[in-house]
Scaffold this motif. Structure first.
Motif, PDB file in Angstrom:
ATOM      1  N   ILE A   1      28.501  33.189  21.950  1.00  0.00           N
ATOM      2  CA  ILE A   1      28.948  32.262  22.999  1.00  0.00           C
ATOM      3  C   ILE A   1      28.180  32.530  24.291  1.00  0.00           C
ATOM      4  N   ASN A   2      27.961  33.803  24.616  1.00  0.00           N
ATOM      5  CA  ASN A   2      27.182  34.127  25.823  1.00  0.00           C
ATOM      6  C   ASN A   2      25.769  33.576  25.732  1.00  0.00           C
ATOM      7  N   LEU A   3      25.138  33.698  24.564  1.00  0.00           N
ATOM      8  CA  LEU A   3      23.789  33.159  24.398  1.00  0.00           C
ATOM      9  C   LEU A   3      23.795  31.633  24.484  1.00  0.00           C
ATOM     10  N   LEU A   4      24.752  31.005  23.820  1.00  0.00           N
ATOM     11  CA  LEU A   4      24.846  29.544  23.896  1.00  0.00           C
ATOM     12  C   LEU A   4      25.087  29.106  25.338  1.00  0.00           C
TER      13      LEU A   4
ATOM     14  N   PHE B   1      21.981  28.943  27.367  1.00  0.00           N
ATOM     15  CA  PHE B   1      21.148  27.770  27.099  1.00  0.00           C
ATOM     16  C   PHE B   1      21.770  26.465  27.598  1.00  0.00           C
ATOM     17  N   TYR B   2      23.080  26.332  27.473  1.00  0.00           N
ATOM     18  CA  TYR B   2      23.717  25.028  27.693  1.00  0.00           C
ATOM     19  C   TYR B   2      24.729  25.001  28.838  1.00  0.00           C
ATOM     20  N   GLU B   3      24.761  26.016  29.660  1.00  0.00           N
ATOM     21  CA  GLU B   3      25.751  26.114  30.738  1.00  0.00           C
ATOM     22  C   GLU B   3      25.836  24.839  31.576  1.00  0.00           C
ATOM     23  N   GLN B   4      24.699  24.307  31.949  1.00  0.00           N
ATOM     24  CA  GLN B   4      24.680  23.155  32.850  1.00  0.00           C
ATOM     25  C   GLN B   4      25.243  21.885  32.221  1.00  0.00           C
ATOM     26  N   LEU B   5      25.431  21.896  30.910  1.00  0.00           N
ATOM     27  CA  LEU B   5      25.968  20.721  30.230  1.00  0.00           C
ATOM     28  C   LEU B   5      27.498  20.754  30.130  1.00  0.00           C
ATOM     29  N   LEU B   6      28.101  21.853  30.558  1.00  0.00           N
ATOM     30  CA  LEU B   6      29.565  21.972  30.557  1.00  0.00           C
ATOM     31  C   LEU B   6      30.133  21.460  31.877  1.00  0.00           C
ATOM     32  N   THR B   7      31.420  21.151  31.860  1.00  0.00           N
ATOM     33  CA  THR B   7      32.080  20.772  33.109  1.00  0.00           C
ATOM     34  C   THR B   7      32.158  21.999  34.016  1.00  0.00           C
ATOM     35  N   GLU B   8      32.405  21.760  35.269  1.00  0.00           N
ATOM     36  CA  GLU B   8      32.504  22.856  36.236  1.00  0.00           C
ATOM     37  C   GLU B   8      33.610  23.836  35.847  1.00  0.00           C
ATOM     38  N   LYS B   9      34.765  23.322  35.431  1.00  0.00           N
ATOM     39  CA  LYS B   9      35.867  24.195  35.016  1.00  0.00           C
ATOM     40  C   LYS B   9      35.492  25.008  33.781  1.00  0.00           C
ATOM     41  N   GLN B  10      34.869  24.361  32.817  1.00  0.00           N
ATOM     42  CA  GLN B  10      34.459  25.074  31.612  1.00  0.00           C
ATOM     43  C   GLN B  10      33.479  26.187  31.970  1.00  0.00           C
ATOM     44  N   GLN B  11      32.563  25.902  32.878  1.00  0.00           N
ATOM     45  CA  GLN B  11      31.612  26.920  33.309  1.00  0.00           C
ATOM     46  C   GLN B  11      32.330  28.104  33.951  1.00  0.00           C
TER      47      GLN B  11
ATOM     48  N   GLU C   1      42.760  26.413  26.164  1.00  0.00           N
ATOM     49  CA  GLU C   1      42.269  25.115  25.699  1.00  0.00           C
ATOM     50  C   GLU C   1      40.918  24.756  26.332  1.00  0.00           C
ATOM     51  N   HIS C   2      40.760  25.053  27.623  1.00  0.00           N
ATOM     52  CA  HIS C   2      39.468  24.805  28.281  1.00  0.00           C
ATOM     53  C   HIS C   2      38.366  25.640  27.631  1.00  0.00           C
ATOM     54  N   ILE C   3      38.658  26.894  27.349  1.00  0.00           N
ATOM     55  CA  ILE C   3      37.659  27.791  26.759  1.00  0.00           C
ATOM     56  C   ILE C   3      37.339  27.357  25.336  1.00  0.00           C
ATOM     57  N   LYS C   4      38.361  27.025  24.556  1.00  0.00           N
ATOM     58  CA  LYS C   4      38.127  26.580  23.175  1.00  0.00           C
ATOM     59  C   LYS C   4      37.312  25.289  23.157  1.00  0.00           C
ATOM     60  N   ARG C   5      37.600  24.394  24.050  1.00  0.00           N
ATOM     61  CA  ARG C   5      36.847  23.143  24.131  1.00  0.00           C
ATOM     62  C   ARG C   5      35.397  23.430  24.519  1.00  0.00           C
ATOM     63  N   ALA C   6      35.205  24.337  25.454  1.00  0.00           N
ATOM     64  CA  ALA C   6      33.850  24.704  25.870  1.00  0.00           C
ATOM     65  C   ALA C   6      33.081  25.325  24.708  1.00  0.00           C
ATOM     66  N   GLU C   7      33.730  26.193  23.940  1.00  0.00           N
ATOM     67  CA  GLU C   7      33.097  26.789  22.762  1.00  0.00           C
ATOM     68  C   GLU C   7      32.657  25.702  21.790  1.00  0.00           C
ATOM     69  N   SER C   8      33.526  24.753  21.573  1.00  0.00           N
ATOM     70  CA  SER C   8      33.242  23.659  20.658  1.00  0.00           C
ATOM     71  C   SER C   8      32.053  22.832  21.156  1.00  0.00           C
TER      72      SER C   8
ATOM     73  N   LYS D   1      32.529  31.795  32.231  1.00  0.00           N
ATOM     74  CA  LYS D   1      31.926  32.927  32.951  1.00  0.00           C
ATOM     75  C   LYS D   1      32.934  34.056  33.106  1.00  0.00           C
ATOM     76  N   GLN D   2      34.127  33.693  33.545  1.00  0.00           N
ATOM     77  CA  GLN D   2      35.125  34.733  33.769  1.00  0.00           C
ATOM     78  C   GLN D   2      35.585  35.362  32.453  1.00  0.00           C
ATOM     79  N   TYR D   3      35.765  34.569  31.436  1.00  0.00           N
ATOM     80  CA  TYR D   3      36.292  35.084  30.167  1.00  0.00           C
ATOM     81  C   TYR D   3      35.233  35.849  29.375  1.00  0.00           C
ATOM     82  N   PHE D   4      34.043  35.276  29.214  1.00  0.00           N
ATOM     83  CA  PHE D   4      33.033  35.892  28.367  1.00  0.00           C
ATOM     84  C   PHE D   4      32.104  36.848  29.126  1.00  0.00           C
ATOM     85  N   HIS D   5      31.714  36.491  30.336  1.00  0.00           N
ATOM     86  CA  HIS D   5      30.778  37.337  31.089  1.00  0.00           C
ATOM     87  C   HIS D   5      31.502  38.450  31.832  1.00  0.00           C
ATOM     88  N   ASP D   6      32.589  38.099  32.516  1.00  0.00           N
ATOM     89  CA  ASP D   6      33.277  39.059  33.376  1.00  0.00           C
ATOM     90  C   ASP D   6      34.450  39.758  32.686  1.00  0.00           C
ATOM     91  N   ASP D   7      34.744  39.339  31.451  1.00  0.00           N
ATOM     92  CA  ASP D   7      35.787  39.958  30.626  1.00  0.00           C
ATOM     93  C   ASP D   7      37.190  39.861  31.240  1.00  0.00           C
TER      94      ASP D   7
END
Length: 116
Positions: free
Chosen positions: A13-16, A19-29, A58-65, A33-39
């Motif tokens: 997920i961190n690698l994805l 690559f695709y961060e800018q394609l997510l909504t601001e909230k998803q970003q 739900e926001h995180i799961k949607r972002a993963e998807s 970031k807080q969940y996967f990068h900052d733990d």
């Protein structure tokens, strides 16, 4: 899910995300970031944004998807991983070359690495 699988998933997920961060909504970003990068935990994120843990989840799961959908369509991570594997093979092949050819090939490999 085992701890190893969880770590592999987080790394993917961190690698994805890279690559695709800018394609997510601001909230998803922000949540990713807080969940996967900052733990941060779901509870910590929920508290900061004054929403439920379920909403954060739900926001995180949607972002993963969404990240997986982009990768399925664009394949940037797959191409990156393949390129890295090929560069490693080239590095190993360099050992068998004479000095001038080894130096020329090393320069080309360096240039390829800079493209990422």
């Amino acid at each position: 899910m085992t701890e190893e699988n969880a770590l592999q998933k987080t790394n993917r997920i961190n690698l994805l995300f890279d690559f695709y961060e800018q394609l997510l909504t601001e909230k998803q970003q922000m949540f990713c970031k807080q969940y996967f990068h900052d733990d941060y935990s779901l509870g910590e994120i929920a508290s900061e944004f004054q929403i439920s843990r379920q909403a954060v989840y739900e926001h995180i799961k949607r972002a993963e998807s969404v990240l997986e959908e982009y990768e399925a369509k664009l394949g940037l991570l797959g191409k990156y991983e393949e390129r890295q594997e090929l560069l490693q093979k080239l590095d190993r092949l360099l050992e068998g070359l004479d000095a001038p050819n080894r130096e020329a090939a090393a320069k080309l490999i360096s240039r390829l690495n800079e493209l990422d």
